[in-house]
Enzyme design. Structure first.
Site, PDB file in Angstrom:
ATOM      1  CE  LYS A 109      38.746  28.126  36.481  1.00  0.00           C
ATOM      2  NZ  LYS A 109      40.107  28.217  35.927  1.00  0.00           N
TER       3      LYS A 109
ATOM      4  NE  ARG B 288      42.344  32.573  29.668  1.00  0.00           N
ATOM      5  CZ  ARG B 288      41.809  32.819  30.858  1.00  0.00           C
ATOM      6  NH1 ARG B 288      40.558  33.230  30.926  1.00  0.00           N
ATOM      7  NH2 ARG B 288      42.509  32.693  31.964  1.00  0.00           N
TER       8      ARG B 288
ATOM      9  NE  ARG C  51      39.995  37.625  46.648  1.00  0.00           N
ATOM     10  CZ  ARG C  51      39.790  36.875  45.561  1.00  0.00           C
ATOM     11  NH1 ARG C  51      39.935  35.568  45.627  1.00  0.00           N
ATOM     12  NH2 ARG C  51      39.431  37.427  44.426  1.00  0.00           N
TER      13      ARG C  51
ATOM     14  NE  ARG D 152      45.610  41.959  44.866  1.00  0.00           N
ATOM     15  CZ  ARG D 152      45.875  40.728  45.293  1.00  0.00           C
ATOM     16  NH1 ARG D 152      44.899  39.861  45.428  1.00  0.00           N
ATOM     17  NH2 ARG D 152      47.106  40.360  45.600  1.00  0.00           N
TER      18      ARG D 152
ATOM     19  NE  ARG E 278      37.868  39.601  38.186  1.00  0.00           N
ATOM     20  CZ  ARG E 278      38.135  39.268  39.445  1.00  0.00           C
ATOM     21  NH1 ARG E 278      37.949  40.152  40.419  1.00  0.00           N
ATOM     22  NH2 ARG E 278      38.583  38.080  39.732  1.00  0.00           N
TER      23      ARG E 278
END
Length: 222
Positions: free
Chosen positions: A19, A93, A127, A160, A171
């Site tokens: 995004k 949101r 990542r 992470r 998530r």
């Protein structure tokens, strides 16, 4: 629906859906102001503004920031650019925020970036980060020169906790539950357009074509 030269849009998309990359392309190509609610919140907190202190007081107590606080912050920014085209990222949101936004600053288009969740999980789990600098690598498309090592300092990279598959799926599940009412609201207004794809480039090609049929770009790519 012809929009003309001005466009006020919101962009929806899951974490790691690309995004941010797509928003950057949109705002540069179509001379739109880009407002990221996350960046706006961070700036106000760092600069200890009245809004920033309000937000921090809730965060320090582990509480959710009330809708009206975030809405007022975003609206104060939109008021500064109300004569311009803009792209709003990270807000609304909730359906209540969406209704408040439509009532005060009517939205012409809701862009929904749709990437399969399995693609996002694969993307994110590759990542790796150099924590002291924030440099990000990805084993799939931007690997370090030496596996697990930062190119500049030679220090180790880490993954992470929230980039691990189980955390990413959690998530994404939260995002799905959050975005469904927003999509339903904007669909009921006739302004939601889905842009599905597996890569940002694929999505951007379709989105660019759509926008160029409705708003004049500031330049044409060769």
């Amino acid at each position: 629906m012809a929009i003309g030269r001005l466009i006020r849009a919101v962009i929806l998309g899951a974490p790691a859906s690309g995004k941010g990359t797509i928003s950057d392309k949109i705002t540069k190509r179509f001379a739109m102001e880009h407002i990221s609610s996350g960046d706006l919140l961070r700036w106000n907190i760092q600069n200890k503004t009245e809004y920033g202190q309000q937000v921090k007081s809730y965060m320090d107590k582990g509480e959710l920031v009330p809708d009206e606080v975030v809405t007022n912050l975003v609206f104060s920014e939109l008021e500064k650019i109300k004569e311009n085209s803009w792209l709003l990222d990270g807000f609304p949101r909730t359906e209540k925020q969406a209704m408040d936004l439509m009532g005060s600053y009517p939205v012409d288009l809701a862009i929904n970036i749709v990437v399969p969740f399995e693609v996002i999980v694969e993307r994110v789990q590759g990542r790796w980060v150099h924590l002291p600098s924030g440099r990000v690598y990805n084993t799939g498309f931007k690997p370090p020169k030496n596996e697990g090592i930062d190119d500049i300092t030679g220090e180790p990279l880490v993954q992470r906790e929230d980039d691990k598959p189980e955390a990413v799926l959690k998530r994404l599940d939260i995002y799905k539950k959050t975005v469904e009412p927003l999509c339903a609201y904007y669909r009921s207004k006739g302004i939601l357009v889905d842009f599905p794809g597996r890569t940002s480039e694929q999505i951007w090609r379709a989105l660019q074509k759509y926008l160029e049929s409705r708003i004049e770009p500031i330049h044409y790519e060769k």
